[in-house]
Design an enzyme around this catalytic site. Sequence first.
Site, PDB file in Angstrom:
ATOM      1  N   LYS A 278      -3.934   3.178  -2.560  1.00  0.00           N
ATOM      2  CA  LYS A 278      -5.132   3.975  -2.819  1.00  0.00           C
ATOM      3  C   LYS A 278      -4.958   5.342  -2.172  1.00  0.00           C
ATOM      4  O   LYS A 278      -4.462   5.457  -1.050  1.00  0.00           O
ATOM      5  CB  LYS A 278      -6.372   3.300  -2.219  1.00  0.00           C
ATOM      6  CG  LYS A 278      -6.650   1.902  -2.756  1.00  0.00           C
ATOM      7  CD  LYS A 278      -7.778   1.237  -1.985  1.00  0.00           C
ATOM      8  CE  LYS A 278      -7.984  -0.188  -2.424  1.00  0.00           C
ATOM      9  NZ  LYS A 278      -8.981  -0.893  -1.586  1.00  0.00           N
TER      10      LYS A 278
ATOM     11  N   MET B 247      -7.438   9.282   8.896  1.00  0.00           N
ATOM     12  CA  MET B 247      -7.906   9.749   7.579  1.00  0.00           C
ATOM     13  C   MET B 247      -8.972  10.828   7.717  1.00  0.00           C
ATOM     14  O   MET B 247      -9.987  10.814   7.030  1.00  0.00           O
ATOM     15  CB  MET B 247      -8.452   8.556   6.761  1.00  0.00           C
ATOM     16  CG  MET B 247      -7.467   7.411   6.619  1.00  0.00           C
ATOM     17  SD  MET B 247      -8.209   5.852   6.056  1.00  0.00           S
ATOM     18  CE  MET B 247      -9.119   5.340   7.532  1.00  0.00           C
TER      19      MET B 247
ATOM     20  N   ASP C  54       0.826  -1.203   0.000  1.00  0.00           N
ATOM     21  CA  ASP C  54       0.000   0.000   0.000  1.00  0.00           C
ATOM     22  C   ASP C  54       0.862   1.255   0.000  1.00  0.00           C
ATOM     23  O   ASP C  54       2.071   1.217   0.233  1.00  0.00           O
ATOM     24  CB  ASP C  54      -0.903   0.020   1.239  1.00  0.00           C
ATOM     25  CG  ASP C  54      -2.092  -0.906   1.099  1.00  0.00           C
ATOM     26  OD1 ASP C  54      -2.381  -1.335  -0.025  1.00  0.00           O
ATOM     27  OD2 ASP C  54      -2.734  -1.194   2.128  1.00  0.00           O
TER      28      ASP C  54
END
Length: 381
Positions: free
Chosen positions: A181, A296, A159
């Site tokens: 992502k 996030m 990732d």
Amino acid sequence: MALVNRVSGFSSCSVSSHFGKAKTFGLNPICSLNCTSSSSSSSSSSSSSSSSPFTEKHSVERYQRDSWVYNTQVEDASSWNLPFDSNSVRENDIALQLPELKKMLGVLREKRESGGCDGGGGSCGPGNVYLVGTGPGDPELLTLKAVRVIQSAHLLLYDRLVSNDVLEFVGPDARLLYVGKTAGYHSRTQEEIHELLLSFAEAGATVVRLKGGDPLVFGRGGEEMDFLQKQGIQVKVIPGITAASGIAAELGIPLTHRGIANSVRFLTGHSRKGGTDPLFVAENAADPDSTLVVYMGLSTLPSLALKLMHHGLPSNTPAVAVERGTTPQQRLVFAELKDLADEISSAELVSPTLIVIGKVVALSPFWPHSSIEASLLVEAK
């Protein structure tokens, strides 16, 4: 058997150093992002020499690391013409990578069919998949088991938030494939990641899925584990230090503290469909005797802070936002809850940024407000 024909597959950014606010700190004096491509070379001279500790989605480093899958030897990365972000970038990556992925699968399957996996003529079972947590970025926070598995893998799907330093542990014969992502750009859909893991495990490979932090804390590791187990693939999880623990320890913030915080809650700051409103904020998330850690949450923090204060969390609750925690590029913004969003905007923090809200933040030795405040907080417990 899973098919690789579902497998799916550069931009500039610069953030200048910001020391204007007394509450903005870099525990290490490196505090800006500089990722460049051919499209930004003209402006890169004004950027700091510090680069991101992570794999940015279209960085030269990503394409160097994954060059095997493009059947390209990267000799002079500075000469690469990396395209601008567009809807076609992902599809181009898919087309470029597919032949080499199929070739690798073919080699593995041929080895299995010839009984080469155990040196005899017997049949071979499927390979193993390891979901490995790599912690918040500092490679010294890896577990010994994680290092051992990383070094023994055939294929590693990594990732964005697996730091470059962690990837130095990968063995020389292993193959790396970026599946990161970011907001607005997924190099692989979750379903495509599932198919990659399944295809290579069925071919007998040892596949390592590298995730920042812990794979089962906002890492979608549970979904990957569930999918593979239903297909008869054994999945082993190697935990990592989640960002909340690693970053809090770095700053000297106890997530729980007797008489001050009797619980801690991890919350995703993700919104629905890219909006500015967090998915869900329960009234009890505003408990002043609890610590709230938001992953996030940069884009949704203004709305989140208002909701928390609406539900009763004091507006002067201590808080901190930490960009790229535990890495040399770490930057901090301390503020009271009512001011945190504005301070983050002024400091131009970027993702990944972790947010910690709660009275325990004032116990950090880096808390910029009166040290008497923290002392009184402890004495009042």
